[in-house]
Design a protein around this motif. Structure first.
Motif, PDB file in Angstrom:
ATOM      1  N   GLY A 369       4.780  -4.394   3.587  1.00  8.26           N
ATOM      2  CA  GLY A 369       3.679  -4.483   4.550  1.00  8.26           C
ATOM      3  C   GLY A 369       3.749  -3.449   5.643  1.00  8.26           C
ATOM      4  N   ILE A 370       4.319  -2.268   5.340  1.00  8.07           N
ATOM      5  CA  ILE A 370       4.397  -1.195   6.325  1.00  8.07           C
ATOM      6  C   ILE A 370       3.568  -0.011   5.837  1.00  8.07           C
ATOM      7  CG2 ILE A 370       6.642  -1.921   7.177  1.00  8.07           C
ATOM      8  CD1 ILE A 370       7.980   0.159   5.524  1.00  8.07           C
ATOM      9  N   HIS A 371       3.185   0.864   6.757  1.00  7.41           N
ATOM     10  CA  HIS A 371       2.369   2.007   6.374  1.00  7.41           C
ATOM     11  C   HIS A 371       2.557   3.151   7.359  1.00  7.41           C
ATOM     12  CE1 HIS A 371      -0.141  -0.170   9.298  1.00  7.41           C
ATOM     13  NE2 HIS A 371      -0.686   0.992   9.573  1.00  7.41           N
ATOM     14  N   LEU A 372       2.106   4.332   6.966  1.00  4.61           N
ATOM     15  CA  LEU A 372       2.136   5.530   7.802  1.00  4.61           C
ATOM     16  C   LEU A 372       0.841   5.634   8.594  1.00  4.61           C
ATOM     17  CD1 LEU A 372       3.405   8.164   5.180  1.00  4.61           C
ATOM     18  CD2 LEU A 372       4.766   6.600   6.562  1.00  4.61           C
ATOM     19  N   PHE A 373       0.945   6.109   9.824  1.00  2.00           N
ATOM     20  CA  PHE A 373      -0.262   6.398  10.589  1.00  2.00           C
ATOM     21  C   PHE A 373       0.036   7.500  11.601  1.00  2.00           C
ATOM     22  CE2 PHE A 373       1.983   3.077  12.836  1.00  2.00           C
ATOM     23  CZ  PHE A 373       1.852   3.407  14.170  1.00  2.00           C
ATOM     24  N   TRP A 374      -1.024   8.082  12.169  1.00  7.54           N
ATOM     25  CA  TRP A 374      -0.899   9.213  13.099  1.00  7.54           C
ATOM     26  C   TRP A 374      -1.244   8.773  14.516  1.00  7.54           C
ATOM     27  CZ3 TRP A 374       0.861  13.984  11.546  1.00  7.54           C
ATOM     28  CH2 TRP A 374       0.902  14.227  10.168  1.00  7.54           C
ATOM     29  N   VAL A 375      -0.505   9.323  15.487  1.00  2.00           N
ATOM     30  CA  VAL A 375      -0.848   9.108  16.899  1.00  2.00           C
ATOM     31  C   VAL A 375      -0.871  10.451  17.602  1.00  2.00           C
ATOM     32  CG1 VAL A 375       0.174   6.796  16.948  1.00  2.00           C
ATOM     33  CG2 VAL A 375       1.552   8.759  17.643  1.00  2.00           C
ATOM     34  N   ARG A 412       0.576  21.138  21.661  1.00  2.00           N
ATOM     35  CA  ARG A 412       0.223  19.721  21.516  1.00  2.00           C
ATOM     36  C   ARG A 412       0.967  19.130  20.321  1.00  2.00           C
ATOM     37  NH1 ARG A 412      -5.677  18.116  22.859  1.00  2.00           N
ATOM     38  NH2 ARG A 412      -4.683  18.421  24.879  1.00  2.00           N
ATOM     39  N   GLU A 413       1.236  17.834  20.421  1.00  2.42           N
ATOM     40  CA  GLU A 413       1.969  17.145  19.366  1.00  2.42           C
ATOM     41  C   GLU A 413       1.088  16.100  18.688  1.00  2.42           C
ATOM     42  OE1 GLU A 413       6.281  17.213  21.712  1.00  2.42           O
ATOM     43  OE2 GLU A 413       5.203  15.328  21.385  1.00  2.42           O
ATOM     44  N   TRP A 414       1.243  15.990  17.370  1.00  2.95           N
ATOM     45  CA  TRP A 414       0.705  14.852  16.637  1.00  2.95           C
ATOM     46  C   TRP A 414       1.868  14.218  15.898  1.00  2.95           C
ATOM     47  CZ3 TRP A 414      -2.651  19.269  16.587  1.00  2.95           C
ATOM     48  CH2 TRP A 414      -3.834  19.067  17.292  1.00  2.95           C
ATOM     49  N   ARG A 415       1.944  12.899  15.970  1.00  2.19           N
ATOM     50  CA  ARG A 415       3.106  12.211  15.425  1.00  2.19           C
ATOM     51  C   ARG A 415       2.700  11.300  14.282  1.00  2.19           C
ATOM     52  NH1 ARG A 415       4.814  10.155  19.878  1.00  2.19           N
ATOM     53  NH2 ARG A 415       4.420   7.932  19.615  1.00  2.19           N
ATOM     54  N   CYS A 416       3.458  11.369  13.213  1.00  5.52           N
ATOM     55  CA  CYS A 416       3.300  10.459  12.076  1.00  5.52           C
ATOM     56  C   CYS A 416       4.319   9.340  12.240  1.00  5.52           C
ATOM     57  CB  CYS A 416       3.525  11.213  10.773  1.00  5.52           C
ATOM     58  SG  CYS A 416       3.495  10.156   9.312  1.00  5.52           S
TER      59      CYS A 416
END
Length: 446
Positions: A369-375, A412-416
């Motif tokens: 029940g886990i998944h990847l997402f971006w912030v 700038r940073e984008w985090r997975c």
């Protein structure tokens, strides 16, 4: 061993103030949990390390200690065996203890004259502990989370001035508060937080995590009830390019009985990496492996090909002793195929978790029940309804982010991120002509 003291620590690393183009050498802050290995960057290194000296002190009244002198490790320090100098002049510390926190200075000398400014690194050590010896349902347990830190002022003064604090969350990620009658939370000062609760039958293998706001640092306590049998599987999450330690939770009194075995997936060949405490030389990654003093398996510069199943097995007089201790290594990697990184161009970032636990990564991550997402840099989750971003997921272990770069996106940073296990990888935009950087924020041992 961790299974005897019922602790399971998360090691999480965060480097701050490494700003491109600013004058001088900025201070760096490294957060790590006790028991992990850490690398302290030397941001003023010259072309080789023969000019490099590392100096340490714990607080303002403490004695300054020279750990490395002109590229040579000092043998008269109490932690001599745990220190090494990296090829980039970084200072590597194995098996960090709470006593390792403090101020580290990387200084350069040529012909007995100091060159340039000092590069200072503050090491902050996060530790969770419990004084209870009886861990079982019906008993009360008190967990103590402490940040050991010094930056010129006390930890309490510094953490308060930075507006950050410690708090506890449960396994689902929900913040625990005193209004919940199950928990009593107290904070003697800003760098200590305690959690007291009475254990229930269903709390066996449950986790409570102590987190630090803003820097996304945390330590997890996993309940192991007294007298539980067997050796639990461990899960270690790491990003490619980092060093990792795989725990051996069935080790005997020395490592001459220890054998480490690896395979990547069910159809792959099993490879013996360590045999009765001796490293095998016929493996392709021989140079990157070493056996820790606690029989752990250390892997340098992890690649995506290192993911898979690792078994620590004990033999005495050619007979296996006890159960296998299995460690699943999950490797998180972010990448971009673009060679032109500049304002006005579209960039696609691909985040992938390489994982095998007996089933495919996709099946395993879905079952958990886990998944990847971006912030984004502010920590806000990115979604497709925002016209700037196009996010897709070919399967549960891959997520891509596409956006058109703006002038203000430089640096700038984008985090997975990976839910629940608090693992993430950050992509920092460096426009063409600047070095592209991948920063690992978290690594976790379950």
């Amino acid at each position: 061993m961790a299974d005897k003291c019922h602790l399971c620590l998360l090691g999480l690393i965060f480097l701050s103030s490494l700003l491109t183009g600013s004058s001088g050498v900025d201070d760096a802050h490294v957060f790590i949990s006790s028991g992990e290995n850490v690398r302290l960057p030397c941001n003023n290194a010259l072309h080789d390390c023969k000019s490099t000296t590392w100096i340490y002190n714990r607080f303002s009244q403490s004695e300054t200690v020279e750990l490395i002198g002109l590229g040579i490790k000092k043998k008269n320090t109490e932690r001599h065996e745990r220190l090494s100098l990296g090829s980039d002049c970084s200072l590597n510390i194995k098996n960090v203890t709470k006593e390792d926190y403090g101020s580290y200075i990387c200084r350069q000398y040529v012909n007995d004259k100091q060159q340039g400014n000092d590069a200072r690194v503050y090491l902050h050590v996060l530790r969770v502990s419990s004084s209870q010896t009886e861990i079982s349902a019906g008993h009360s347990v008190t967990l103590s989370c402490q940040l050991y830190s010094y930056t010129g002022v006390s930890c309490d003064d510094w953490i308060r001035s930075e507006g950050i604090h410690l708090f506890w969350v449960n396994q689902a990620g929900d913040k625990l508060i005193n209004s919940d009658s199950r928990y009593q939370i107290s904070a003697p000062d800003h760098c200590i937080s305690t959690l007291t609760t009475t254990l229930l039958n269903e709390d066996h293998n449950r986790e409570w995590r102590c987190e630090v706001t803003q820097v996304k640092t945390s330590v997890t306590y996993t309940v192991r009830y007294s007298g539980s049998s067997g050796v639990d599987d461990a899960h270690v999450f790491i990003s490619s390019g980092e060093n990792v330690r795989l725990p051996c939770n069935n080790a005997l009194h020395d490592c001459k009985s220890t054998t480490w075995i690896y395979n990547r997936f069910s159809q792959s060949e099993t490879v013996e990496l360590i045999g009765l405490g001796i490293k095998k030389k016929n493996t392709e990654r021989h140079e990157r492996l070493s056996l820790g003093s606690d029989c752990s398996l250390n892997i340098k510069n992890v690649t995506k090909e290192d993911y898979g199943s690792y078994i620590c097995r004990q033999y005495v007089n050619d007979k296996q002793q006890g159960n296998d201790a299995r460690v699943y290594l999950h490797v998180l990697r972010v990448s971009s195929s673009q060679t032109e990184i500049s304002a006005g161009h579209s960039v696609t970032l691909s985040c992938q978790l390489y994982s095998y636990t007996g089933v495919s990564c996709d099946d395993w991550i879905r079952s958990e029940g886990i998944h990847l997402f971006w912030v984004n840099q502010a920590g806000d989750k990115l979604i497709n309804s925002d016209s700037r971003y196009q996010i897709s997921a070919p399967d549960h272990c891959i997520s891509t982010l596409t956006t058109t770069l703006l002038n203000e996106d430089h640096n700038r940073e984008w985090r997975c991120e990976v839910t629940q296990v608090k693992t993430s990888v950050t992509y920092t935009v460096r426009y063409s002509g600047e070095k592209q950087t991948f920063i690992t924020y978290f690594q976790k041992t379950l």
